[in-house]
Write an enzyme that holds these catalytic residues in place. Structure first.
Site, PDB file in Angstrom:
ATOM      1  NE  ARG A 169      -0.373   0.337   4.874  1.00  0.00           N
ATOM      2  CZ  ARG A 169       0.642   1.189   5.409  1.00  0.00           C
ATOM      3  NH1 ARG A 169       0.879   2.150   4.711  1.00  0.00           N
ATOM      4  NH2 ARG A 169       1.119   0.661   6.551  1.00  0.00           N
ATOM      5  N   GLY A 170       0.363   2.395  -0.161  1.00  0.00           N
ATOM      6  CA  GLY A 170       0.935   3.694   0.057  1.00  0.00           C
ATOM      7  C   GLY A 170       1.168   3.864   1.463  1.00  0.00           C
ATOM      8  N   GLY A 171       2.059   4.953   1.830  1.00  0.00           N
ATOM      9  CA  GLY A 171       2.118   5.478   3.161  1.00  0.00           C
ATOM     10  C   GLY A 171       3.398   4.806   3.829  1.00  0.00           C
ATOM     11  CB  THR A 225       0.149   2.886  10.588  1.00  0.00           C
ATOM     12  OG1 THR A 225      -0.559   3.121  11.736  1.00  0.00           O
ATOM     13  CG2 THR A 225      -0.465   1.427   9.859  1.00  0.00           C
ATOM     14  CB  ILE A 257      -6.511   6.689   4.603  1.00  0.00           C
ATOM     15  CG1 ILE A 257      -7.733   6.902   5.483  1.00  0.00           C
ATOM     16  CG2 ILE A 257      -6.663   6.251   3.252  1.00  0.00           C
ATOM     17  CD1 ILE A 257      -8.680   8.117   4.790  1.00  0.00           C
ATOM     18  N   GLY A 258      -4.376   4.111   3.813  1.00  0.00           N
ATOM     19  CA  GLY A 258      -3.375   3.786   2.994  1.00  0.00           C
ATOM     20  C   GLY A 258      -4.022   2.881   2.150  1.00  0.00           C
ATOM     21  N   GLY A 275      -6.918   0.110   2.855  1.00  0.00           N
ATOM     22  CA  GLY A 275      -8.094   1.067   3.195  1.00  0.00           C
ATOM     23  C   GLY A 275      -7.698   1.769   4.492  1.00  0.00           C
ATOM     24  CB  CYS A 309       1.538   8.127   8.981  1.00  0.00           C
ATOM     25  SG  CYS A 309       0.206   7.171   9.308  1.00  0.00           S
TER      26      CYS A 309
END
Length: 207
Positions: free
Chosen positions: A69-71, A74, A137-138, A150, A168
């Site tokens: 995913r992005g980010g 976390t 959110i990612g 999500g 993050c």
């Protein structure tokens, strides 16, 4: 909607959402929302940097997964509602609008739970109470069409789990929970149906 019971191992949810994303791409299933709560785990998206983890990975109190995913980094764990929408964004996906809509789902659901006044950060995705993030959110868009991964909403999360990482990758902000923002405990079980209902409303999907 799929509500996974109990605490779900991260890898099990990861495999499930990728399977459903492939099936959505093939037109075999409609858009689907997975809601779950994880065993303690850290995840690091494509933008993570080594200095976003304050300890060697082997010394973290939970396993670290490098994912697609992005980010950045976390935490997922008990007291946190994790949502994995599997959504067909169409042939010309507006990813920024999709993220905005995910934020809207959370903002409305939190207001339903008696936590009004949450909002957006003009630079960083997520849902915020001032300079503290309550929902990360990612996402990833597979084959430029179907969104997966999500958001993670801190309901009653033990925030000490975040101490070994820079959440993050943001050094100037903090994290919080819905319970800390109110005078009572807000649970995952209470938030799940509110998130599901608002997801259906914002995205015009049956849940």
């Amino acid at each position: 909607m799929l509500r996974l019971p109990g605490l779900t191992a991260y890898r099990d949810a990861f495999d499930l959402m990728h399977e459903l994303a492939d099936r959505r791409l093939a037109g075999e299933i409609p858009d689907t929302l997975i809601l779950c709560e994880h065993d303690p785990v850290y995840t690091a998206g494509r933008r993570w940097q080594p200095d976003h983890v304050r300890r060697p990975p082997s010394e973290l109190p939970a396993e670290l997964h490098l994912i697609d995913r992005g980010g950045s980094v976390t935490f997922h764990g008990p007291g946190q509602l994790v949502a994995y929408p599997i959504v067909d964004l169409g042939v010309r996906p507006d990813v920024q609008r999709y993220v905005h809509d995910l934020e809207e789902v959370v903002i409305r659901a939190c207001a339903d739970a008696g936590v009004p006044g949450l909002g957006r950060n003009p630079v960083n995705a997520g849902v915020w109470a001032g300079d503290r993030k309550v929902c990360a959110i990612g996402i990833r868009v597979k084959r430029m069409r179907v969104a997966l991964h999500g958001f993670a909403l801190n309901c009653s999360t033990d925030l000490s789990w975040y101490d070994p990482v820079v959440p993050c990758g943001l050094t100037e902000t903090g994290v919080t929970t819905l319970s800390d923002l109110t005078s009572h405990r807000v649970t995952v079980e209470a938030m799940a149906p509110l998130v599901a209902r608002r997801f259906g409303e914002v995205f015009d999907r049956a849940t």
